[in-house]
Motif scaffolding. Structure first.
Motif, PDB file in Angstrom:
ATOM      1  N   ASN A 526     -64.905-116.824  25.989  1.00 14.21           N
ATOM      2  CA  ASN A 526     -65.069-115.385  25.808  1.00 14.21           C
ATOM      3  C   ASN A 526     -63.730-114.678  25.630  1.00 14.21           C
ATOM      4  O   ASN A 526     -63.628-113.698  24.877  1.00 14.21           O
ATOM      5  N   ASP A 530     -64.063-114.641  19.515  1.00 13.13           N
ATOM      6  CA  ASP A 530     -65.017-113.544  19.356  1.00 13.13           C
ATOM      7  C   ASP A 530     -66.303-114.082  18.734  1.00 13.13           C
ATOM      8  O   ASP A 530     -66.525-113.985  17.529  1.00 13.13           O
ATOM      9  N   LEU A 531     -67.144-114.697  19.581  1.00 11.49           N
ATOM     10  CA  LEU A 531     -68.400-115.273  19.122  1.00 11.49           C
ATOM     11  C   LEU A 531     -69.557-114.572  19.820  1.00 11.49           C
ATOM     12  O   LEU A 531     -69.585-114.470  21.050  1.00 11.49           O
ATOM     13  N   LEU A 532     -70.536-114.111  19.063  1.00  8.04           N
ATOM     14  CA  LEU A 532     -71.693-113.449  19.646  1.00  8.04           C
ATOM     15  C   LEU A 532     -72.513-114.414  20.498  1.00  8.04           C
ATOM     16  O   LEU A 532     -73.182-114.005  21.443  1.00  8.04           O
ATOM     17  N   PHE A 533     -72.454-115.701  20.126  1.00 11.52           N
ATOM     18  CA  PHE A 533     -73.292-116.694  20.804  1.00 11.52           C
ATOM     19  C   PHE A 533     -72.458-117.646  21.655  1.00 11.52           C
ATOM     20  O   PHE A 533     -72.866-118.777  21.914  1.00 11.52           O
ATOM     21  N   SER A 534     -71.308-117.189  22.122  1.00 12.64           N
ATOM     22  CA  SER A 534     -70.418-118.057  22.897  1.00 12.64           C
ATOM     23  C   SER A 534     -71.101-118.612  24.140  1.00 12.64           C
ATOM     24  O   SER A 534     -71.000-119.807  24.446  1.00 12.64           O
ATOM     25  N   TYR A 562     -79.924-120.990  18.324  1.00 11.30           N
ATOM     26  CA  TYR A 562     -79.037-121.616  17.350  1.00 11.30           C
ATOM     27  C   TYR A 562     -79.126-123.136  17.488  1.00 11.30           C
ATOM     28  O   TYR A 562     -79.190-123.670  18.592  1.00 11.30           O
ATOM     29  N   ASP A 575     -78.306-121.032  12.135  1.00 13.50           N
ATOM     30  CA  ASP A 575     -79.240-119.982  12.531  1.00 13.50           C
ATOM     31  C   ASP A 575     -80.669-120.508  12.412  1.00 13.50           C
ATOM     32  O   ASP A 575     -81.435-120.128  11.516  1.00 13.50           O
TER      33      ASP A 575
END
Length: 618
Positions: A526, A530-534, A562, A575
């Protein structure tokens, strides 16, 4: 560790000699010494023998020497015959060092041993002790037709041994061919049996496999130098092993030395073994990815780009794949050693890298010639062996020479190099971050060196990991300088120089730190990316590590938004909602200590890591 090898080499010698009438008329076979019994007891059982043979390698060298010395005192007229790779045949003063040895047999020993029993000590292939003077009788001819050597199994040589010890788990040696086409300087195999590979009759090999199954031999070690080098023939052997296991339940476990230059055919062979019930993995003996090092050790025929296809095939088929690296080889530097790991990741090896400390074997070219050329300094260590009960080596402790510094890796750099291996074995090879690193490499074009440089900087600020680093580094320094480390146990496993490199993995389980370490990994992801699905990526990775508390729950399945696994391994769309299934490869329910021990002892089969399957949702 309570499994004993059937004394195959000794059995071969007797099976060959005993086919001749003159031997049958003049000799009776006494008994095998097949485990490290108390030397005084063994001397008592052998003291009336006329001839005693000693098959000698690094794991029984000092025991054999001590036994021979005491036996010669008890019976000076007993002829003591030594063979095997470890006898110091290149030394002119061999009989000053070991005056109790009467004869040393060189290379293949069957015919020469037969000549010894006939009393012909002038036959080629021997070094004879004549009143302390070394007499070399010359080079013996190699067997061109292995069918002239009877199988000791089929000849009944071991029947009495098996009948006498019904409660012992035995490891059977299977030899389908003899010889090695490679001349690696760290090894004495090629020089021992010459380069051209000779084959045993396939019908005999099949009959021996059936003998193993009928006699409930638990383990099989196929001692071919390069199993898979003859794809069609070696596939038939795999099919026979699988057939017998299905029909009779034995053998249960299988181990071998895989062909150095593997192709798809080798992957097909190991798939056959796995389908037959063997919990097996594929080992590719790379040793180093550095071309200068490969040239120095005479392994330039094996380039890293040649194994990429094998890694990819194993990855797609969920086959554990291991590569061996040797620390301390000629020409390796701290930088090239570190790059070995990144080279292997780039090539597609993510499930296993075994790290070994370079050893100086008695009659290997590295010990005889390269030791001086590369200023290879060594330390005799006593903890590079495993076997039997805790007192297995108490009476006579074996030791061997490990390389602790070289011209290119001075002492402090050698310790740093070991700790590089510790870091990668813990996180990437240990299965704690490998999918995350692979995803970032593919999704964000983040190379492995960059990813792990950032992660190491972050994770080594954590006090638990700082303490672990200090613990291992202290033991490594002690091992390199004294040959020993302070005795300690982790999950019932004795921590030794050979296994310190992966001991933190066990401690994470024993100390119940799996959740803790993944909190740290999630924080790192985190903060750095910068990953939305980290969080989902870290959760996927976490589930790939089996934990003891959930053993009864496997297979476990979770719904994910995912398809991380499919994207990484098969280039599937990322996706893609799916059900990801995490399976326990072993499926047995064991205590936590046993669970941790299996992570170590079954590491080649990827024990402790989940087998992953994905079912996509419409």
């Amino acid at each position: 560790l309570d499994i004993y090898f059937i004394p195959y080499s000794a059995g071969l010698l007797w099976a060959y000699a005993n086919q001749f009438e003159e031997i049958q008329q003049n000799y009776n076979f006494g008994e095998f010494v097949w485990r490290r019994d108390k030397i005084s007891d063994v001397v008592e059982s052998l003291k009336d023998c006329s001839v005693v043979g000693f098959s000698t390698y690094i794991w029984n060298r000092k025991y054999n020497y001590a036994l021979a010395e005491e036996l010669k005192k008890a019976n000076p007229d007993c002829l003591l015959v030594f063979g095997g790779p470890e006898v110091p045949v290149s030394k002119d003063n061999i009989f000053e060092l070991h005056p109790y040895i009467d004869v040393v047999i060189l290379q293949e020993g069957e015919h020469s041993f037969y000549e010894v029993l006939k009393g012909n000590l002038e036959s080629p292939g021997m070094i004879v002790n004549k009143n302390g003077v070394r007499v070399d009788t010359g080079v013996s001819k190699r067997f061109n037709d292995l069918s002239t050597i009877p199988s000791p199994y089929l000849a009944g040589v071991f029947d009495h041994l098996i009948e006498q010890h019904p409660d012992v788990l035995f490891n059977g040696t299977l030899e389908s061919n003899r010889g090695c086409p490679y001349q690696c300087t760290f090894c004495d195999w090629g020089s021992l049996t010459y380069s051209k590979v000779k084959k045993y009759n396939l019908e005999q090999v099949f009959a021996e496999i059936e003998w193993f199954a009928d006699n409930k031999i638990d383990h099989i070690t196929l001692t071919d130098a390069n199993y898979g080098i003859f794809p069609d023939r070696d596939m038939l052997i795999a099919e026979k092993l699988a057939e017998q296991r299905r029909l009779k339940g034995y053998p249960r476990l299988f181990n071998t030395n895989w062909a150095k230059n593997q192709k798809q055919s080798v992957v097909d062979i190991i798939s056959t073994l796995i389908d037959g019930g063997f919990n097996a993995g594929l080992t590719l003996s790379l040793q180093s990815s550095t071309q200068e090092v490969l040239k120095a050790i005479k392994r330039t025929n094996l380039e890293i780009n040649k194994v990429k296809e094998v890694f990819a095939l194993c990855d797609k088929r969920n086959i554990p794949c291991y590569t061996e690296l040797i620390l301390g080889l000629p020409g390796e530097t701290l930088d090239t050693w570190t790059d070995n790991f990144y080279d292997l990741y780039e090539a597609g090896n993510h499930t296993g890298i075994n790290v070994y400390q370079c050893q100086l074997i008695e009659n290997a070219e590295m010990n005889i010639i390269q030791r001086k050329e590369y200023n290879m300094q060594s330390m005799q260590v006593k903890d590079y062996f495993e076997g039997g009960s805790n007192d297995y080596f108490d009476e006579i402790q074996e030791d061997n020479a490990i390389v602790v510094s070289t011209r290119d890796l001075p002492p402090e750099d050698m310790i740093k190099a070991y700790m590089v291996a510790w870091f990668h074995k813990t996180f990437h090879i240990g299965g704690f971050t490998n999918y995350i690193a692979r995803f970032m490499h593919k999704f964000a074009d983040e190379n492995y060196k960059s990813f792990y440089s950032k992660f190491q900087t972050y994770i080594m600020q954590d006090q638990y990991m700082i303490d672990e680093y200090k613990r291992v580094a202290k033991s490594v320094r002690q091992w390199y300088t004294t040959g020993d480390i302070d005795e300690q146990l982790v999950g019932g496993i004795p921590v030794m120089g050979e296994n310190m490199v992966i001991s933190t993995i066990w401690k994470l389980h024993i100390d119940n730190k799996i959740d803790y370490i993944y909190e740290k990994i999630a924080d790192f992801m985190n903060q750095e990316y910068d990953l939305l699905f980290s969080d989902q990526l870290v959760d996927f990775q976490k589930n790939c590590v089996l934990v003891h508390e959930k053993l009864e729950q496997y297979p476990i399945q979770y719904q994910h938004d995912y398809n991380f696994y499919g994207y990484i391994v098969n280039n599937d769309p990322l996706d893609q909602p799916n059900i990801t299934i995490y399976e326990n490869r072993d499926e047995n329910i064991v205590t936590k200590d046993i669970f941790v021990q299996q992570i170590y002892y079954q590491r080649r089969s990827d024990y402790g890591k989940a087998k992953v399957k994905v079912e996509t949702l419409q």
